[in-house]
Design a protein around this motif. Structure first.
Motif, PDB file in Angstrom:
ATOM      1  N   SER A  53       0.836  -1.203   0.000  1.00  0.00           N
ATOM      2  CA  SER A  53       0.000   0.000   0.000  1.00  0.00           C
ATOM      3  C   SER A  53       0.873   1.257   0.000  1.00  0.00           C
ATOM      4  CB  SER A  53      -0.909   0.009   1.221  1.00  0.00           C
ATOM      5  OG  SER A  53      -1.846  -1.041   1.158  1.00  0.00           O
ATOM      6  N   PRO A  54       0.460   2.291  -0.735  1.00  0.00           N
ATOM      7  CA  PRO A  54       1.296   3.497  -0.831  1.00  0.00           C
ATOM      8  C   PRO A  54       1.309   4.349   0.428  1.00  0.00           C
ATOM      9  CG  PRO A  54      -0.729   3.763  -2.082  1.00  0.00           C
ATOM     10  CD  PRO A  54      -0.698   2.334  -1.644  1.00  0.00           C
ATOM     11  N   LEU A  55       0.212   4.366   1.185  1.00  0.00           N
ATOM     12  CA  LEU A  55       0.128   5.242   2.356  1.00  0.00           C
ATOM     13  C   LEU A  55       0.494   4.443   3.595  1.00  0.00           C
ATOM     14  CD1 LEU A  55      -3.213   7.090   1.480  1.00  0.00           C
ATOM     15  CD2 LEU A  55      -0.884   7.541   0.657  1.00  0.00           C
ATOM     16  N   SER A  56       1.794   4.294   3.801  1.00  0.00           N
ATOM     17  CA  SER A  56       2.299   3.378   4.825  1.00  0.00           C
ATOM     18  C   SER A  56       2.991   4.074   5.986  1.00  0.00           C
ATOM     19  CB  SER A  56       3.270   2.382   4.191  1.00  0.00           C
ATOM     20  OG  SER A  56       4.362   3.052   3.583  1.00  0.00           O
ATOM     21  N   THR A  57       2.958   5.402   6.009  1.00  0.00           N
ATOM     22  CA  THR A  57       3.584   6.158   7.101  1.00  0.00           C
ATOM     23  C   THR A  57       2.605   7.212   7.611  1.00  0.00           C
ATOM     24  OG1 THR A  57       4.511   7.905   5.689  1.00  0.00           O
ATOM     25  CG2 THR A  57       5.834   5.897   5.971  1.00  0.00           C
ATOM     26  N   THR A  58       2.819   7.690   8.833  1.00  0.00           N
ATOM     27  CA  THR A  58       1.951   8.731   9.365  1.00  0.00           C
ATOM     28  C   THR A  58       2.208  10.075   8.696  1.00  0.00           C
ATOM     29  OG1 THR A  58       3.516   9.009  11.200  1.00  0.00           O
ATOM     30  CG2 THR A  58       1.561   7.653  11.602  1.00  0.00           C
ATOM     31  N   THR A  59       3.324  10.201   7.996  1.00  0.00           N
ATOM     32  CA  THR A  59       3.539  11.413   7.192  1.00  0.00           C
ATOM     33  C   THR A  59       2.499  11.495   6.088  1.00  0.00           C
ATOM     34  OG1 THR A  59       5.918  11.404   7.619  1.00  0.00           O
ATOM     35  CG2 THR A  59       5.161  12.641   5.698  1.00  0.00           C
ATOM     36  N   LEU A  60       2.195  10.356   5.483  1.00  0.00           N
ATOM     37  CA  LEU A  60       1.213  10.302   4.408  1.00  0.00           C
ATOM     38  C   LEU A  60      -0.213  10.156   4.927  1.00  0.00           C
ATOM     39  CD1 LEU A  60       3.332   8.089   2.053  1.00  0.00           C
ATOM     40  CD2 LEU A  60       2.211  10.182   1.287  1.00  0.00           C
ATOM     41  N   LEU A  61      -0.368   9.555   6.108  1.00  0.00           N
ATOM     42  CA  LEU A  61      -1.722   9.291   6.595  1.00  0.00           C
ATOM     43  C   LEU A  61      -1.706   9.069   8.107  1.00  0.00           C
ATOM     44  CD1 LEU A  61      -4.716   8.703   5.911  1.00  0.00           C
ATOM     45  CD2 LEU A  61      -4.066   6.298   5.627  1.00  0.00           C
ATOM     46  N   ASP A  62      -2.453   9.888   8.841  1.00  0.00           N
ATOM     47  CA  ASP A  62      -2.617   9.722  10.284  1.00  0.00           C
ATOM     48  C   ASP A  62      -4.103   9.845  10.596  1.00  0.00           C
ATOM     49  OD1 ASP A  62      -2.590   9.667  13.020  1.00  0.00           O
ATOM     50  OD2 ASP A  62      -0.998  11.150  13.250  1.00  0.00           O
ATOM     51  N   MET A  63      -4.723   8.723  10.956  1.00  0.00           N
ATOM     52  CA  MET A  63      -6.172   8.696  11.153  1.00  0.00           C
ATOM     53  C   MET A  63      -6.562   8.481  12.614  1.00  0.00           C
ATOM     54  SD  MET A  63      -7.386   6.483   7.828  1.00  0.00           S
ATOM     55  CE  MET A  63      -6.393   5.037   8.260  1.00  0.00           C
ATOM     56  N   LYS A  64      -5.649   8.699  13.535  1.00  0.00           N
ATOM     57  CA  LYS A  64      -5.951   8.480  14.944  1.00  0.00           C
ATOM     58  C   LYS A  64      -7.190   9.278  15.345  1.00  0.00           C
ATOM     59  CE  LYS A  64      -3.720   8.343  19.488  1.00  0.00           C
ATOM     60  NZ  LYS A  64      -2.463   8.589  20.233  1.00  0.00           N
ATOM     61  N   GLY A  65      -8.181   8.576  15.905  1.00  0.00           N
ATOM     62  CA  GLY A  65      -9.414   9.224  16.310  1.00  0.00           C
ATOM     63  C   GLY A  65     -10.463   9.316  15.229  1.00  0.00           C
ATOM     64  N   ASN A  66     -10.109   8.970  13.970  1.00  0.00           N
ATOM     65  CA  ASN A  66     -11.110   9.006  12.903  1.00  0.00           C
ATOM     66  C   ASN A  66     -12.287   8.094  13.230  1.00  0.00           C
ATOM     67  OD1 ASN A  66      -9.310  10.578  11.410  1.00  0.00           O
ATOM     68  ND2 ASN A  66      -9.709   9.480   9.519  1.00  0.00           N
ATOM     69  N   PRO A  67     -13.497   8.490  12.870  1.00  0.00           N
ATOM     70  CA  PRO A  67     -14.640   7.599  13.071  1.00  0.00           C
ATOM     71  C   PRO A  67     -14.551   6.393  12.146  1.00  0.00           C
ATOM     72  CG  PRO A  67     -15.291   9.463  11.729  1.00  0.00           C
ATOM     73  CD  PRO A  67     -13.886   9.745  12.206  1.00  0.00           C
TER      74      PRO A  67
END
Length: 540
Positions: A53-67
């Motif tokens: 998967s391309p979005l493998s770091t929190t730089t690219l994706l951080d969803m903590k707390g997302n519903p």
């Protein structure tokens, strides 16, 4: 060769399919599951292999707390100027008047990465895609969200020019190019330039049984210049309630090197309980929204039509110039946790696997007990998709709880409100015990209670297994890995389906998972050790 639909089974929704040379790629939504965006490749459209998967770091994706069912909605993959372009949306609100979101862009010269740091594009609406015009210009095409309660929230399709010199949008160029039909809820736009006309493919009707895809075209990209295809929609199963495939709609068009055309669409395969009508309810989609591929022909007026009619077909002719691709016959897999990296079939919730969750290697997975499975923050949970209606999943776990607030075991999971599991925990009278529990729209039920199964003193490991049989599933345990004991609790699989969750919650876009979890909401971070995980698909 024949394409057998669905081609990507089990929660592979909102496909964005492209071709680069002789290779086809599909990008799918992942919502709150990490890593973000699921990628597959094939040279024949029949056999598909999973890519990192391309979005493998929190730089690219951080969803903590997302519903739940927030996060990555409908990514768009394209190829131009010698590189892959990926537009993706991180949705922070799923219910209510607002859909707070951010659209990002990342690029890579190789589909395997590395992917560039994300560029924030806008937040106008979700389902954004990037159109590369033959004249060299680029445009963002997107659904447009309107929070005002007196307006239709799906406020048409907006086109905005993207300036590659600044890597920013030019908001002064934004215009509404299409409002859809009276079906409304127009979303999921993809724009194509074929011959001397622009073709807009867009979804309508909501991603349920009324779902459909419409096509419109125009000679220009001017405001509201697109006219809808006559005798539409392009694809739908709303009027084919008895067909094996349902909910087809949102997707993407692709041509082959030989000039044939195909369309990749989301699809579901609902089932019914024996005592239910097959029409109402139309069914329960425990495998979520999957991916189908239909062949497309063009009529004498230049409009695309699905071969076999707008309901589609289960079996479709593969491209004449297809290059046979080797891929596993099914998704059965076994993990001994002896590799330096987690297998790409594993997923975590919202954030990547980290030392705060645990560690793996040398034949063991260690999970540190943290939040409950009802949390959207700090969970220790590794899971894989249900990709067949019938399968067995098994593990071996060592856990030493000293309070009932500590639990570890094997879970079947849809979202934070809908899940069940078999687990080791502590009972004040019996000590270490096995319990089975279910969370049904946050109505939590412990099935064994005072009859919880006592684990014999001196027992280091307990084996757990779940047997999923389409409409129901069960749990089993063993103290030696040989003799299995089935627990007399038969759980309704429908509770882990999009259609069931939809009755009470606006985020119903994923599918069922099976996985390993450790919980310690006492805060003492009691660890659990798993020796292996086995997933074995059975014949449907």
């Amino acid at each position: 060769m024949k394409i057998q639909n669905p081609v990507l089974t089990g929660f592979n929704a909102d496909p964005s399919m492209i071709r680069v040379g002789d290779t086809y790629y599909i990008a799918n939504s992942t919502f709150e599951w990490f890593p973000g965006v699921r990628l597959h490749e094939s040279k024949d459209m029949v056999h598909w292999n999973l890519l990192p998967s391309p979005l493998s770091t929190t730089t690219l994706l951080d969803m903590k707390g997302n519903p739940s069912s927030g996060g990555i909605w409908a990514p768009d993959l394209s190829y131009a100027d010698g590189k892959f372009w990926l537009i993706y949306t991180d949705v922070k609100i799923t219910e209510g008047a607002f859909k707070d979101m951010t659209n990002y862009l990342t690029t890579a010269t190789d589909i395997h990465g590395p992917w560039s740091d994300p560029i924030k594009v806008n937040g106008v609406g979700f389902d954004a895609s990037l159109f590369h015009d033959k004249n060299g210009r680029k445009y963002l095409v997107q659904q447009t969200w309107d929070h005002r309660e007196y307006r239709q929230p799906f406020n048409g399709i907006t086109l905005t020019e993207f300036d590659t010199s600044t890597m920013k949008l030019k908001p002064e160029t934004a215009r509404n190019i299409y409002n859809g039909t009276e079906v409304k809820l127009v979303e999921g736009p993809h724009l194509y330039q074929i011959n001397d006309e622009y073709y807009l493919f867009a979804a309508q009707g909501g991603t349920v049984f009324t779902h459909e895809e419409v096509v419109a075209r125009s000679k220009s990209l001017d405001k509201l210049s697109f006219e809808s295809e006559p005798d539409g929609p392009f694809i739908t199963n709303f009027d084919t309630p008895d067909f094996y495939l349902q909910k087809q709609g949102h997707g993407a068009l692709v041509d082959t090197p030989g000039g044939e055309w195909y369309y990749a669409s989301l699809v579901s395969r609902p089932w019914n309980h024996e005592n239910e009508s097959s029409h109402d309810p139309r069914g329960w989609s425990t495998l979520g929204r999957e991916t189908s591929i239909q062949k497309v022909e063009w009529d004498d007026q230049g409009w695309p039509r699905v071969v076999g009619g707008h309901g589609g077909q289960v079996e479709v002719d593969a491209p004449k110039d297809a290059i046979e691709t080797k891929a596993p016959a099914n998704h059965s897999r076994h993990d001994e946790f002896d590799q330096p990296k987690l297998d790409i079939d594993w997923n975590t919730l919202r954030v990547p696997f980290s030392k705060e969750m645990g560690s793996f290697g040398d034949g063991q997975l260690k999970l540190i007990g943290r939040d409950s499975l009802a949390s959207t923050f700090n969970t220790s949970f590794l899971a894989q998709r249900w990709q067949a209606f019938n399968f067995d999943a098994e593990t071996k776990v060592k856990f030493d709880p000293f309070t009932y607030q500590q639990m570890a075991g094997l879970s079947n999971f849809y979202n934070d409100k809908h899940w069940s599991w078999i687990f080791i925990t502590w009972d004040e009278k019996k000590g270490h015990v096995i319990e089975v529990a279910q969370n049904d729209n946050n109505d939590y039920t412990s099935f064994l209670k005072d009859d919880a199964i006592k684990i014999p003193d001196g027992t280091d490991y307990v084996w757990f297994r779940t047997k999923v049989r389409k409409s129901y599933y069960t749990y089993e345990y063993s103290f030696d890995g040989q003799k299995w004991n089935e627990i007399d609790v038969k759980l309704d699989a429908a509770i882990l389906s999009d259609d069931y969750v939809l009755q009470n919650y606006g985020g119903f876009f994923t599918g069922a998972f099976v996985g390993l979890a450790a919980v310690d909401y006492s805060g003492y971070e009691q660890p659990a050790t798993f020796d292996y995980f086995d997933y074995k698909e059975l014949d449907d």
